[in-house]
Design a protein around this motif. Structure first.
Motif, mmCIF file in Angstrom:
data_model
loop_
_atom_site.group_PDB
_atom_site.id
_atom_site.type_symbol
_atom_site.label_atom_id
_atom_site.label_comp_id
_atom_site.label_asym_id
_atom_site.label_seq_id
_atom_site.Cartn_x
_atom_site.Cartn_y
_atom_site.Cartn_z
ATOM 1 N N UNK A 119 0.857 -1.172 0.000
ATOM 2 C CA UNK A 119 0.000 0.000 0.000
ATOM 3 C C UNK A 119 0.900 1.230 0.000
ATOM 4 N N UNK A 120 0.275 2.386 -0.078
ATOM 5 C CA UNK A 120 1.060 3.620 -0.008
ATOM 6 C C UNK A 120 0.245 4.726 0.631
ATOM 7 N N UNK A 121 0.855 5.371 1.607
ATOM 8 C CA UNK A 121 0.259 6.574 2.172
ATOM 9 C C UNK A 121 1.054 7.794 1.738
ATOM 10 N N UNK A 122 1.991 7.612 0.859
ATOM 11 C CA UNK A 122 2.794 8.719 0.352
ATOM 12 C C UNK A 122 2.331 9.093 -1.042
ATOM 13 N N UNK A 123 1.880 10.310 -1.212
ATOM 14 C CA UNK A 123 1.517 10.801 -2.534
ATOM 15 C C UNK A 123 2.009 12.232 -2.633
ATOM 16 N N UNK A 124 3.094 12.419 -3.351
ATOM 17 C CA UNK A 124 3.733 13.727 -3.459
ATOM 18 C C UNK A 124 4.049 13.998 -4.922
ATOM 19 N N UNK A 125 3.701 15.171 -5.392
ATOM 20 C CA UNK A 125 4.015 15.567 -6.760
ATOM 21 C C UNK A 125 5.174 16.559 -6.720
ATOM 22 N N UNK A 126 6.298 16.159 -7.294
ATOM 23 C CA UNK A 126 7.475 17.020 -7.368
ATOM 24 C C UNK A 126 7.466 17.738 -8.713
ATOM 25 N N UNK A 127 7.384 19.053 -8.671
ATOM 26 C CA UNK A 127 7.352 19.874 -9.887
ATOM 27 C C UNK A 127 8.655 20.644 -10.002
#
Length: 493
Positions: A119-127
C-alpha cells in the motif's frame, strides 16, 4: 461576433472546440513570418527521490561508467498501457514526478512485520520548473476524500471508478492507478513516477551520514524505538526511522501535523544532499547516489539518458529554491477524521503548476503601438477570437480559458483548417490598442492588420510555436505552512 468576411467555415475533429471553425485562406491571411524556430510512517519516503535529483546540482556526473553502474541498480516498470487515453496535455517544459512510498513487507522489509501486500500513504508531486529554476513538492494527505478514475491492474483486471481516500488508488492498481488519480484531480501532466520502500529510507539517510532534526522536548517512545534529547541533533538508521514513524509523542497526532514534520525532515535531507562538502567528495556522492538508486522503483521511461538530462537542468539549483507544501484541504463534512480539497485554494496552485513556463525574453514594444501611437487598453476592452492553427486538440479552448481568467473578452473559439508555423496576432480597423494589449500578454508576436478582420476585433491564431503567456511561472502561489529546504531546522512556522 459575426464571422468575418473572407474565411469560410470548416469542420474539425477537435471536439473540444467550437464547430464553427474558421479557415484562413492563403489570400486573406498575412504570410507566416517564418518557420518555427503505505504504512502511515512512509509518507516521507517519496522525498528521498528529490535528493537523488538535487544532489546532481553541483556536478556534471557525465562519466558513462558512473551512470551505467547507477542505472543497473534501479528497478523499472512499464505503466504506459494503464494510464489511459484521456490524460492532460503537457503545456510547458517543466518536469513533474509522482513520488510514492511503499509499505511492502517483502525482502529487506520483512523484519517490520505487519500484513503482506503493498500500500502507499505517500503521494507527493514534485514539480521542477523549466530550466531547473526551482522545485516544489506538493503533498496529498492520505485522508483526502477524492473521486478516483477507473484503473487497470498489472494482470489486466479492471477497477471501476470510485470515491474514497486517495491512498486507496495505490492499493487498487499500484503506481499507475495513483498516477491516473493525481492527473485526473489536478489536470497536471505527470512525466514519471518514483517509488521508495522501507529499507531504502535507512540506506539513504546513512549514506548521508545522518540527517539533522530538531525536537521541542525529550522524546521516549518505546513503541517506535525512539529516544531523542531535546533540541538540534543528527539521527541515523533506526533513530531516523523512529522519528518519521512516531505519531502521538510529537505534535497533535494529526495526519497534517505529521506531514509538516516529515516535510521538515526532507528539507534537511535536501540541504544535506546539496552541501558543498558532499558534492566535492566523489566517494560520498557516489555512495549516496548508489544508496538512492538501490532504494527506488521507477517507470521505464525514466532512463539513464533522462536522468542525465535532469542532472544537467538542476545544476544551478540550491536548497533555497526547493520548497514543500501540502494541498490546501478542509474538513470533510461526513467524517471528521477525513479531509477534502479546498478547491478555491487548491485550484490556483494546480493551475500555476500546469502553466509554469519559462519567462520569455523581454519583447520590444509592439510596432503597432509605436507607429500608430496606440496605447494598450485594459484586457476587458479586448474582444478576441482564438483559433487553433495546429493539429493539437483543445489548444484554442485552453488558451481561451486562460485569457478569460486574465480578463480578456473571448468572443469566439475556433479551428483554422490551414496549419500555421508561428502564432499570429491579427486585428481589424480600430483595434490597434486591443492588439497592443494582446502583444503584451503574448510577447514575441508582432500584431499585424488583417484586411478581412471585423473592425474592433483581434484574432489570435495559435501556431506550432504555441501561445506562452507572460509571467505565468510567477503565479505559483505561496501556500500557508510551506517549508523551504534552506530554512533553520529549529525554526517555527
Amino acid at each position: 461576433m459575426q464571422r468575418a468576411a473572407g474565411p469560410s467555415p470548416a469542420h474539425s475533429a477537435n471536439s473540444t472546440q467550437s464547430p464553427n471553425s474558421v479557415y484562413f485562406a492563403d489570400s486573406s491571411a498575412p504570410p507566416s513570418p517564418g518557420q518555427p524556430v503505505r504504512g502511515r510512517l512512509w509518507r516521507v519516503l517519496g522525498w528521498l527521490s528529490i535528493a537523488l535529483s538535487v544532489v546532481l546540482v553541483g556536478t556534471s556526473l557525465t562519466a558513462y561508467g558512473f551512470w551505467r553502474r547507477l542505472d543497473g541498480q534501479i528497478d523499472r516498470e512499464n505503466v504506459d498501457g494503464r494510464l489511459g487515453d484521456d490524460r492532460p496535455e503537457k503545456l510547458n517544459n517543466s518536469l513533474n514526478i509522482l513520488l510514492m512510498g511503499s509499505d511492502s513487507r517483502k525482502g529487506e522489509n520483512a523484519r517490520y512485520g505487519g500484513e503482506a501486500g503493498q500500500r502507499s500513504d505517500t503521494t507527493i508531486l514534485l514539480h521542477i520548473s523549466p530550466g531547473g529554476e526551482s522545485a516544489i513538492g506538493i503533498s496529498f494527505p492520505r485522508d483526502s476524500m477524492v473521486q478516483m478514475p477507473p484503473c487497470e491492474k498489472k494482470d489486466g483486471s479492471k477497477i471501476p471508478a470510485q470515491f474514497g481516500m486517495i491512498n486507496v488508488a495505490f492499493s487498487n492498481g499500484g503506481p499507475a492507478c495513483t498516477w491516473r488519480t493525481i492527473e485526473s484531480l489536478t489536470k497536471i501532466h505527470i512525466d514519471h513516477y518514483v517509488e521508495v520502500d522501507f529499507a531504502g529510507f535507512k540506506r539513504v539517510v546513512d549514506a548521508l551520514d545522518g540527517v539533522e532534526i530538531c525536537v521541542p522536548r525529550r522524546i521516549d517512545d518505546p513503541k517506535a524505538e525512539l529516544h531523542l534529547k531535546a533540541g538540534r541533533q543528527v539521527v541515523r538508521g533506526e533513530q531516523a526511522l523512529g522519528y518519521v514513524r512516531t505519531r502521538y509523542v510529537l505534535g497533535d497526532g494529526s495526519d497534517l501535523d505529521r506531514i509538516k514534520r516529515q516535510q521538515a525532515f526532507m528539507a534537511s535531507v535536501v540541504r544535506k544532499a546539496t552541501d558543498k562538502g558532499m558534492l566535492t567528495d566523489p566517494g560520498r556522492t557516489y555512495a549516496f547516489l548508489s544508496a538512492a538508486a538501490k532504494s527506488i522503483k521507477v517507470d521505464d521511461k525514466l532512463t539513464m539518458t533522462e536522468m542525465r538530462k535532469l542532472a544537467g537542468s538542476l545544476r544551478g539549483m540550491s536548497a533555497g529554491k526547493v520548497r514543500f507544501v501540502t494541498v490546501p484541504v478542509q474538513a470533510y463534512p461526513q467524517d471528521k477524521n477525513r479531509v477534502q480539497f479546498a478547491q478555491a485554494l487548491a485550484e490556483p496552485l494546480f493551475r500555476a503548476v500546469r502553466e509554469d513556463n519559462e519567462l520569455p525574453e523581454p519583447a520590444p514594444p509592439a510596432p503597432v503601438a509605436a507607429q500608430n501611437k496606440a496605447r494598450p487598453v485594459p484586457p476587458e476592452q479586448v474582444r478576441v477570437g482564438v483559433y487553433n492553427g495546429t493539429g493539437t486538440p483543445g489548444l484554442a479552448q485552453r488558451t481561451a480559458d486562460t485569457l478569460t481568467e486574465r480578463g480578456f473578452k473571448v468572443v469566439k473559439v475556433g479551428t483554422s483548417k490551414k496549419r500555421f508555423a508561428r502564432t499570429q496576432i491579427l486585428y481589424g480597423k480600430g483595434a490597434e490598442g486591443q492588439a497592443a494589449r494582446m502583444a503584451v500578454a503574448l510577447p514575441g508576436h508582432e500584431p499585424r492588420p488583417w484586411k478581412s478582420a471585423k473592425p474592433g476585433y483581434v484574432y489570435l491564431v495559435i501556431g506550432k510555436d504555441g501561445a506562452v503567456l507572460r509571467g505565468l511561472n510567477a503565479a505559483v502561489p505561496k501556500v500557508a505552512g510551506e517549508i523551504r529546504a534552506d530554512r533553520d531546522i529549529c525554526a517555527r512556522n
